[in-house]
Design a protein around this motif. Structure first.
Motif, PDB file in Angstrom:
ATOM      1  N   VAL A   1      58.745  -0.995  19.160  1.00  0.00           N
ATOM      2  CA  VAL A   1      58.438  -1.005  20.596  1.00  0.00           C
ATOM      3  C   VAL A   1      56.939  -1.226  20.755  1.00  0.00           C
ATOM      4  O   VAL A   1      56.158  -0.994  19.833  1.00  0.00           O
ATOM      5  CB  VAL A   1      58.841   0.306  21.315  1.00  0.00           C
ATOM      6  N   ILE A   2      56.538  -1.674  21.926  1.00  0.00           N
ATOM      7  CA  ILE A   2      55.127  -1.865  22.221  1.00  0.00           C
ATOM      8  C   ILE A   2      54.744  -0.915  23.352  1.00  0.00           C
ATOM      9  O   ILE A   2      55.495  -0.748  24.313  1.00  0.00           O
ATOM     10  CB  ILE A   2      54.806  -3.330  22.568  1.00  0.00           C
ATOM     11  N   LEU A   3      53.611  -0.241  23.201  1.00  0.00           N
ATOM     12  CA  LEU A   3      53.121   0.714  24.189  1.00  0.00           C
ATOM     13  C   LEU A   3      51.809   0.187  24.754  1.00  0.00           C
ATOM     14  O   LEU A   3      50.910  -0.164  23.984  1.00  0.00           O
ATOM     15  CB  LEU A   3      52.847   2.068  23.530  1.00  0.00           C
ATOM     16  N   SER A   4      51.679   0.130  26.072  1.00  0.00           N
ATOM     17  CA  SER A   4      50.366  -0.201  26.625  1.00  0.00           C
ATOM     18  C   SER A   4      49.544   1.080  26.667  1.00  0.00           C
ATOM     19  O   SER A   4      50.063   2.172  26.901  1.00  0.00           O
ATOM     20  CB  SER A   4      50.485  -0.830  28.009  1.00  0.00           C
ATOM     21  N   LEU A   5      48.248   0.949  26.394  1.00  0.00           N
ATOM     22  CA  LEU A   5      47.344   2.098  26.322  1.00  0.00           C
ATOM     23  C   LEU A   5      46.417   2.081  27.530  1.00  0.00           C
ATOM     24  O   LEU A   5      45.697   1.106  27.751  1.00  0.00           O
ATOM     25  CB  LEU A   5      46.532   2.051  25.025  1.00  0.00           C
ATOM     26  N   LEU A   6      46.432   3.158  28.289  1.00  0.00           N
ATOM     27  CA  LEU A   6      45.611   3.268  29.500  1.00  0.00           C
ATOM     28  C   LEU A   6      44.634   4.426  29.356  1.00  0.00           C
ATOM     29  O   LEU A   6      44.897   5.381  28.629  1.00  0.00           O
ATOM     30  CB  LEU A   6      46.510   3.530  30.712  1.00  0.00           C
ATOM     31  N   ASN A   7      43.529   4.364  30.081  1.00  0.00           N
ATOM     32  CA  ASN A   7      42.588   5.481  30.185  1.00  0.00           C
ATOM     33  C   ASN A   7      42.161   6.042  28.834  1.00  0.00           C
ATOM     34  O   ASN A   7      42.254   7.240  28.576  1.00  0.00           O
ATOM     35  CB  ASN A   7      43.192   6.603  31.042  1.00  0.00           C
ATOM     36  N   VAL A   8      41.681   5.177  27.960  1.00  0.00           N
ATOM     37  CA  VAL A   8      41.247   5.600  26.620  1.00  0.00           C
ATOM     38  C   VAL A   8      39.967   6.426  26.733  1.00  0.00           C
ATOM     39  O   VAL A   8      39.026   6.041  27.414  1.00  0.00           O
ATOM     40  CB  VAL A   8      41.014   4.373  25.716  1.00  0.00           C
TER      41      VAL A   8
END
Length: 87
Positions: free
Chosen positions: A75-82
């Motif tokens: 699966v692919i996860l988008s990464l927000l607010n690093v």
């Protein structure tokens, strides 16, 4: 995200990918099935030096945004607010 942000998952990541995440060039992460991630959860990435074979002690957190199928096995996860160096 603040220093008291609840971390739902911790993942070990190589130092090159870690650098790309914290500078904003890498905004996604793939992960093998079965996937127990949920949109809105927080991941802590723990940096490891593949050259030295040990943890560097650096970390960052990111919120999981979109979760999608990358292939039959990942699966692919988008990464927000690093945020770097939290917890």
């Amino acid at each position: 995200m603040t220093a008291s942000t609840k971390v739902d998952h911790e993942l070990l990541i190589d130092d090159e990918a870690f650098a790309e995440i914290i500078c904003g060039n890498k905004t996604f992460q793939t992960h093998p099935y079965p996937c127990k991630f949920t949109q809105g959860e927080t991941i802590r990435f723990l940096e490891a030096s593949m050259e030295q074979g040990s943890m560097t002690g650096r970390n960052c957190t990111a919120e999981i945004g979109y979760i999608g199928d990358f292939s039959n096995q990942r699966v692919i996860l988008s990464l927000l607010n690093v945020v770097v160096g939290v917890g």
